[in-house]
Structures are given as structure tokens and as C-alpha cells.
Design a protein around this motif. Structure first.
Motif, PDB file in Angstrom:
ATOM      1  N   GLU A 194    -133.222 -35.380 -37.873  1.00 19.31           N
ATOM      2  CA  GLU A 194    -133.334 -36.212 -39.069  1.00 19.31           C
ATOM      3  C   GLU A 194    -133.593 -35.375 -40.322  1.00 19.31           C
ATOM      4  N   LEU A 195    -134.541 -34.452 -40.263  1.00 20.02           N
ATOM      5  CA  LEU A 195    -134.893 -33.665 -41.434  1.00 20.02           C
ATOM      6  C   LEU A 195    -133.855 -32.575 -41.716  1.00 20.02           C
ATOM      7  N   THR A 196    -133.231 -32.034 -40.679  1.00 19.63           N
ATOM      8  CA  THR A 196    -132.160 -31.058 -40.900  1.00 19.63           C
ATOM      9  C   THR A 196    -130.989 -31.706 -41.615  1.00 19.63           C
ATOM     10  N   GLY A 197    -130.614 -32.914 -41.180  1.00 16.06           N
ATOM     11  CA  GLY A 197    -129.537 -33.631 -41.851  1.00 16.06           C
ATOM     12  C   GLY A 197    -129.885 -34.012 -43.274  1.00 16.06           C
ATOM     13  N   ALA A 198    -131.159 -34.385 -43.507  1.00 13.27           N
ATOM     14  CA  ALA A 198    -131.585 -34.752 -44.859  1.00 13.27           C
ATOM     15  C   ALA A 198    -131.472 -33.560 -45.812  1.00 13.27           C
ATOM     16  N   ALA A 199    -131.810 -32.377 -45.329  1.00 10.66           N
ATOM     17  CA  ALA A 199    -131.699 -31.182 -46.172  1.00 10.66           C
ATOM     18  C   ALA A 199    -130.242 -30.854 -46.471  1.00 10.66           C
ATOM     19  N   MET A 200    -129.377 -30.991 -45.489  1.00  9.13           N
ATOM     20  CA  MET A 200    -127.966 -30.657 -45.683  1.00  9.13           C
ATOM     21  C   MET A 200    -127.271 -31.629 -46.636  1.00  9.13           C
ATOM     22  N   ALA A 201    -127.872 -32.804 -46.859  1.00  6.64           N
ATOM     23  CA  ALA A 201    -127.285 -33.745 -47.807  1.00  6.64           C
ATOM     24  C   ALA A 201    -127.296 -33.197 -49.229  1.00  6.64           C
ATOM     25  N   TYR A 202    -128.110 -32.194 -49.492  1.00  6.72           N
ATOM     26  CA  TYR A 202    -128.168 -31.593 -50.824  1.00  6.72           C
ATOM     27  C   TYR A 202    -127.060 -30.567 -51.045  1.00  6.72           C
ATOM     28  N   ALA A 203    -126.240 -30.309 -50.037  1.00 10.56           N
ATOM     29  CA  ALA A 203    -125.181 -29.309 -50.173  1.00 10.56           C
ATOM     30  C   ALA A 203    -124.210 -29.624 -51.313  1.00 10.56           C
ATOM     31  N   PRO A 204    -123.723 -30.866 -51.473  1.00 11.84           N
ATOM     32  CA  PRO A 204    -122.803 -31.124 -52.602  1.00 11.84           C
ATOM     33  C   PRO A 204    -123.421 -30.826 -53.965  1.00 11.84           C
ATOM     34  N   ALA A 205    -124.720 -31.131 -54.132  1.00 16.17           N
ATOM     35  CA  ALA A 205    -125.380 -30.819 -55.409  1.00 16.17           C
ATOM     36  C   ALA A 205    -125.475 -29.311 -55.617  1.00 16.17           C
ATOM     37  N   VAL A 206    -125.749 -28.567 -54.548  1.00 12.46           N
ATOM     38  CA  VAL A 206    -125.803 -27.108 -54.639  1.00 12.46           C
ATOM     39  C   VAL A 206    -124.419 -26.554 -54.960  1.00 12.46           C
ATOM     40  N   TRP A 207    -123.383 -27.134 -54.370  1.00 20.58           N
ATOM     41  CA  TRP A 207    -122.021 -26.698 -54.674  1.00 20.58           C
ATOM     42  C   TRP A 207    -121.678 -26.988 -56.141  1.00 20.58           C
ATOM     43  N   PHE A 208    -122.177 -28.098 -56.672  1.00 23.26           N
ATOM     44  CA  PHE A 208    -121.958 -28.411 -58.086  1.00 23.26           C
ATOM     45  C   PHE A 208    -122.568 -27.321 -58.968  1.00 23.26           C
ATOM     46  N   VAL A 209    -123.759 -26.844 -58.592  1.00 23.80           N
ATOM     47  CA  VAL A 209    -124.404 -25.762 -59.338  1.00 23.80           C
ATOM     48  C   VAL A 209    -123.544 -24.505 -59.287  1.00 23.80           C
ATOM     49  N   VAL A 210    -122.964 -24.214 -58.137  1.00 21.80           N
ATOM     50  CA  VAL A 210    -122.043 -23.080 -58.017  1.00 21.80           C
ATOM     51  C   VAL A 210    -120.865 -23.259 -58.967  1.00 21.80           C
ATOM     52  N   GLY A 211    -120.326 -24.476 -59.020  1.00 19.83           N
ATOM     53  CA  GLY A 211    -119.196 -24.736 -59.891  1.00 19.83           C
ATOM     54  C   GLY A 211    -119.506 -24.494 -61.357  1.00 19.83           C
ATOM     55  N   VAL A 212    -120.679 -24.928 -61.802  1.00 20.03           N
ATOM     56  CA  VAL A 212    -121.076 -24.700 -63.198  1.00 20.03           C
ATOM     57  C   VAL A 212    -121.184 -23.207 -63.488  1.00 20.03           C
ATOM     58  N   ALA A 213    -121.785 -22.453 -62.565  1.00 22.56           N
ATOM     59  CA  ALA A 213    -121.920 -21.010 -62.757  1.00 22.56           C
ATOM     60  C   ALA A 213    -120.552 -20.335 -62.824  1.00 22.56           C
ATOM     61  N   VAL A 214    -119.604 -20.797 -62.007  1.00 21.31           N
ATOM     62  CA  VAL A 214    -118.267 -20.197 -61.999  1.00 21.31           C
ATOM     63  C   VAL A 214    -117.528 -20.497 -63.293  1.00 21.31           C
ATOM     64  N   VAL A 215    -117.681 -21.709 -63.810  1.00 22.80           N
ATOM     65  CA  VAL A 215    -117.032 -22.049 -65.086  1.00 22.80           C
ATOM     66  C   VAL A 215    -117.540 -21.138 -66.198  1.00 22.80           C
ATOM     67  N   LEU A 216    -118.847 -20.935 -66.243  1.00 19.66           N
ATOM     68  CA  LEU A 216    -119.403 -20.057 -67.268  1.00 19.66           C
ATOM     69  C   LEU A 216    -118.924 -18.624 -67.080  1.00 19.66           C
ATOM     70  N   TYR A 217    -118.880 -18.157 -65.838  1.00 20.23           N
ATOM     71  CA  TYR A 217    -118.416 -16.797 -65.588  1.00 20.23           C
ATOM     72  C   TYR A 217    -116.943 -16.637 -65.915  1.00 20.23           C
ATOM     73  N   GLY A 218    -116.149 -17.636 -65.601  1.00 15.47           N
ATOM     74  CA  GLY A 218    -114.713 -17.532 -65.832  1.00 15.47           C
ATOM     75  C   GLY A 218    -114.328 -17.611 -67.295  1.00 15.47           C
ATOM     76  N   TRP A 219    -115.016 -18.458 -68.051  1.00 17.65           N
ATOM     77  CA  TRP A 219    -114.626 -18.687 -69.441  1.00 17.65           C
ATOM     78  C   TRP A 219    -115.581 -18.055 -70.448  1.00 17.65           C
ATOM     79  N   LEU A 220    -116.875 -18.069 -70.167  1.00 19.09           N
ATOM     80  CA  LEU A 220    -117.885 -17.560 -71.122  1.00 19.09           C
ATOM     81  C   LEU A 220    -118.863 -16.643 -70.384  1.00 19.09           C
ATOM     82  N   PRO A 221    -118.426 -15.463 -69.970  1.00 19.10           N
ATOM     83  CA  PRO A 221    -119.293 -14.598 -69.156  1.00 19.10           C
ATOM     84  C   PRO A 221    -120.590 -14.209 -69.847  1.00 19.10           C
TER      85      PRO A 221
END
Length: 554
Positions: A450-477
Motif C-alpha cells: 500500500e505505501l510503496t504504491g502510494a509513493a510511486m503515485a508521485y512519479a508523474p509529478a516528479v517527471w513534470f519537474v524533469v520536464g520543466v528543467a529540460v525546457v529551461l536547459y534546452g531554451w534558456l540554459p
């Protein structure tokens, strides 16, 4: 004529050094000003967040524990090995005023963050400067041998002193019962001393590793050992806590006994580590480390010949560090899961705050709150991993690779693959540690899944953070420092906001705020799918920007 004029120049003429020590420190003042200018935003955010966390916690304690009976009940609930390991020594519990609660619960937790600020600051202004070649360029001019190290230590020391002073002023002016000026000044001094000690420790580790990440890793390993010694010592006889700089800060018993002398140990360690750092710095070349780089295999493995395998090799140390840290953090919170209801049974405000999350029990609501903290730490890893390509580019290691048949998309995509998968992996370990320890203390084996699955539910939000960092690196390093806004904001509104009663719309501005609060709430797939799609779009946008801009060349 020139030689004669030079021979007649007075020994103390402006702009001329007068001895080995002066030569070694030449340019230090200029570097300090330069460091402060470069870090003016980053350091201000650190100080503001730590100050807000301290003052906000005091405000929360005043509203949640407004009677002596509630404070006594909180002290009783923490008087167990698991509770003391999470907070601090039992001596604070004898007279659990607001001041004692601050010293007991905050020095250890925020001390880790202060140490992290100091370690990153010192490594950034020493080892990173050497790794990028800027230090060697400056050393070829009038900058002395010890100027970079001295400037880094002075910059970190100044930041910690400002934090300590503002904390003392804020707490002293609060007027809270049991929070006097004497204790507030000592509290600020504890913050400053903790940061300065770990700045000095980082000054030693940067002498050993050739790379900034290795130096930071060794310093953070020392921080982890200090926290572990403090936790084990406080849960037992207390002897091991005297081996930890964090334990020394807590042994001042701020607002209880107000003992200043344990800080002498911090001063002694900081002085000894600083002296050692200077002694070691003259035994190595600029850009090199005392620890020799291990020779690699004459033939690369099949994995290293692939972009993803090579990226994984570069990320492996940080991935192991964050995974281990989240595993231990989850286990620490899981160890008190069976005692949560007892800890807050007399605190109506905290119960109401947790009940707003839903769930069948207070324990489930508490677990949901802890998941937010695990998600924030995973988001920190995501930013570091997503910005690793920038470090490779800045150091000049990306250009030779991209000059071959390796495309930009495959090179950057390999790092992003590791960042995305690593974010999921560290969440998995954090939830697993939480679940295993929680199951051991409560006897409920279903908590592991139950708790392992609850933690993994945050993966999409963490991936969103990765996406924001990549946009800044790609366009405004040059603006990639803004990547840290999302994890910082998520911590303030997601973790502290639950204690301070922030409005719901503030939480909705964070990607982590859209994740269902499992296990208290029902699983909703829609926000997770939307976050995943947005993360994919951001990654694609960042890759497009990276294809179109010029590389930073050496």
C-alpha cells in the motif's frame, strides 16, 4: 629603467604583495564579492526558506499546542526510542515549552538542510571552478593559491551568519512563551555553527575528489553519518550523539539550559577541518584530486558503448545516494507509524488537519502527509539528474561526444531516460522503506504494498519537474536555476502548508499538489495521466530547444 624603478618601489606599495601568505590570499576579497553576486538569488532563497520554516513552525506550535496539557501530551508521545530518533534528546521533554519544542524538533531536521546549503556552496565555488577550468585561468593571474578556498569558506560562513542572525531576531521578537532573547541568540548560533562545520568538512572533501559531485557526495556521506549517529545516540544512551556536530547543537539544550559550551566543539572541528583543507590543497595540482582516479578497463563493456548505459554510469553515484537516503527516511517515519494516534491524541488542531486529507484513520492521513515529503526529495533528485547534461556541456565533455555520430537527441535523451527512471526508482525505495518499517511496527503486512504504491503515485509529478528543467536547459540554459523553484515551493505549500493551514489553491500551483493523497484518498488516474502527458510535452519541447541552440564550447 623599468628594472631600476621596480627595484626602488616601496615594499608596501599598493597592488604589490609582501610575502607568501599575501600572495596565497591575493584576490580573495574580489572573489568573495563575485561569489556573493553569483549566488545572490540562490542564497537568498535558501535563507528565506530556512527562516520561514523556523518561524512558521513556531507559529504552528503556538496554535496547535496552546495549553500546557497538550504540550505535556506531545512530550509523552515522543518519549520513545523511535520518537527520540526522529526528534532529539529526551532532556528537552522535561519542560516542553515552545522553545524546547523548537530545539527538540527543528535543530536536527533543519540542521541537515543548513549543512546541505553549505556543502553545495563550498563545492560550487571550489571544485566546480576547477572542473570547468575557470580556477586555473584566474590562478594564472594575480589570484593566490588559497584565494578560491578562502573565498568559498567566507561566502558560506557569511551566509550562515546571516541566517543565524535573522533566525535569532525573528524568534526573539516573536514574544512566544518560553522563547526568550538568550535562547534565541543561542538558537541562531547553533544554526550558524552547524553550517560552518559542514562548510569546513566540504573544504576537505573537495581536495580528494577530482569532480564536484564526488566531493559533494563525500561531504553528504559525512552529513548522513552525523545524522545517523545523532539519531542512534538519542534513541539510546546518548553517547554516540557526542560524535555528531548535529548532536552538539542539540546538546546546547536551547531554551532549556542554554548551554553555549557545546558550540566550542563545533568551532574546534571547523578550525581543524579548515586547517586540514589548506594543508591538503598544496599537495595537489589545480583540477586534480588527492584520490587518484581508478584506471578503467582497457575494453569498455557493452553497456558503456550505448548512450543510456554511459549516462547511467555517470548518474549512478547520485542515484545510489538518493535511493539510500529515501529508503532510510521512509524507514524512520515508518518506525513511528504505530504511535501516530497516541502522539496527537490530545492535539485537536493536528487531528483536524490530518482528517481533512480523508482516510479511514489518523495513521493513513499521517502516511499521506509523509508521502509529500518523499515526493519533494524525489523532485530534488529529478532536478539534479535533469541538469547533469548541463554539467557535462559546461565542462566541455559533451562537445567531443556530439562531434561523433551521436545525435543531440540520443545524448540528451539518454540522460533524461536515467532521470525519469531514477525518479521512479527513488520513490519506490522511499515507499518500500516506509512500508517495511510501518509493517514491522504495526504488524500489518499489507502496508508494504500500500505505501510503496502510494509513493510511486508521485512519479508523474516528479517527471513534470524533469520536464520543466529540460525546457529551461534546452531554451534558456542560463535560467536553469529556476528549476529549483518547483521542489522548494512544493515543500513549503505541501509539507509546511499542512501545518500552517495554507489555502488549497496554493497547493494546486505545485505539480505535487495534484497527486492523490494516498493512502488516505482514493486513487484518481486523471491527474496522473495529465501530469504524465504534460511531462512528455515538456521533454519534447526541451529537446527541440537543445537541437536549435549552440553548445557552450571550450
Amino acid at each position: 629603467m623599468t628594472a631600476a624603478a621596480t627595484a626602488k618601489a616601496p615594499a608596501g606599495a599598493p597592488g604589490r604583495t609582501t610575502g607568501p601568505r599575501a600572495d596565497a590570499l591575493a584576490g580573495t576579497a574580489v572573489l568573495v564579492r563575485f561569489n556573493l553576486r553569483r549566488d545572490r538569488v540562490r542564497t537568498s532563497v535558501w535563507i528565506a526558506a530556512l527562516l520561514l520554516g523556523t518561524l512558521g513552525t513556531l507559529s504552528s506550535l503556538q496554535s496547535s499546542y496552546d495549553t500546557a496539557a497538550k504540550r505535556a501530551s506531545a512530550a509523552d508521545s515522543l518519549d520513545s526510542p523511535a520518537g527520540l530518533a526522529l526528534s532529539g534528546p529526551a532532556h528537552y521533554l522535561n519542560d516542553y515549552t515552545y522553545g524546547a519544542m523548537l530545539g527538540h524538533q527543528l535543530i536536527s531536521f533543519l540542521g541537515v538542510l543548513i549543512a546541505l546549503m553549505s556543502v553545495l556552496m563550498v563545492t560550487r565555488h571550489t571544485r566546480t571552478e576547477e572542473e570547468t577550468g575557470r580556477a586555473e585561468l584566474l590562478r594564472a593571474t594575480v589570484v593566490g593559491r588559497h584565494a578560491h578556498l578562502t573565498a568559498a569558506l567566507l561566502t558560506a560562513g557569511l551566509a550562515n551568519l546571516v541566517l543565524g542572525l535573522l533566525t535569532a531576531l525573528g524568534l526573539g521578537a516573536s514574544g512566544a512563551a518560553g522563547v526568550g532573547w538568550h535562547g534565541s541568540l543561542l538558537f541562531g548560533a547553533v544554526y550558524a555553527a552547524t553550517g560552518i562545520v559542514f562548510a569546513a568538512i566540504a573544504a576537505v572533501t573537495v581536495q580528494f575528489s577530482q569532480y564536484s559531485r564526488g566531493a559533494s557526495g563525500m561531504a553528504l556521506a559525512a552529513l548522513g553519518a552525523a545524522f545517523a549517529l545523532r539519531a542512534v545516540g538519542d534513541a539510546g544512551s546518548g553517547a554516540l550523539s557526542w560524535l555528531s556536530p548535529i548532536g552538539w547543537g542539540q546538546r546546547t539544550y536551547v531554551y532549556v539550559d542554554n548551554r553555549w559550551w557545546p558550540l566550542l566543539l563545533s568551532c574546534a572541528l571547523a578550525a581543524a577541518a579548515t586547517a586540514l583543507a589548506y594543508a591538503l590543497s598544496v599537495r595537489r595540482d589545480v583540477g586534480a584530486g588527492l584520490r587518484a582516479t581508478r584506471p578503467g578497463s582497457p575494453v569498455a563493456s557493452a553497456g558503456l558503448l550505448q548512450p543510456v548505459g554511459f549516462a547511467l554510469r555517470l548518474h549512478l553515484g547520485m542515484l545510489i545516494g538518493f535511493g539510500t537516503g529515501l529508503l532510510l527516511l521512509g524507514a524512520m517515519y515508518g518506525s513511528v507509524l504505530s504511535e501516530v494516534e497516541k502522539m496527537i491524541e490530545d492535539v485537536a488542531e493536528v487531528q483536524e488537519s490530518l482528517e481533512e486529507l480523508g482516510g479511514a484513520s489518523i495513521t493513513e492521513s499521517f502516511a499521506s502527509s509523509v508521502m509529500t515529503l518523499l515526493g519533494v526529495v524525489a523532485a530534488l533528485y529529478a532536478v539534479l539528474a535533469a541538469l547533469r547534461p548541463q554539467s557535462e556541456e559546461t565542462a566541455g565533455r559533451a562537445e567531443p561526444l556530439l562531434a561523433t555520430g551521436l545525435s543531440r537527441d540520443r545524448w540528451l535523451g539518454s540522460h533524461l531516460t536515467v532521470a525519469l527512471a531514477g525518479g521512479l526508482g527513488v520513490l519506490l525505495l522511499g515507499g518500500l522503506g516506509f512500508g517495511l518499517a510501518g509493517a514491522a511496527t504495526t504488524g500489518d503486512g499489507e502496508l508494504v504494498v500500500e505505501l510503496t504504491g502510494a509513493a510511486m503515485a508521485y512519479a508523474p509529478a516528479v517527471w513534470f519537474v524533469v520536464g520543466v528543467a529540460v525546457v529551461l536547459y534546452g531554451w534558456l540554459p542560463r535560467a536553469t536555476v529556476l528549476s529549483w523553484v518547483l521542489p522548494g515551493y512544493a515543500f513549503v505549500v505541501g509539507y509546511l502548508g499542512q501545518l500552517l493551514g495554507f489555502a488549497d489553491w496554493l497547493r494546486d500551483l505545485s505539480p505535487l499538489g495534484h497527486v492523490p493523497m494516498l493512502p488516505a484518498a482514493e486513487l484518481e488516474w486523471t491527474p496522473l495521466v495529465v501530469l504524465t502527458l504534460l511531462a512528455g510535452a515538456l521533454v519534447a519541447c526541451g529537446l527541440a530547444g537543445f537541437r536549435r541552440r549552440d553548445l557552450e564550447t571550450k
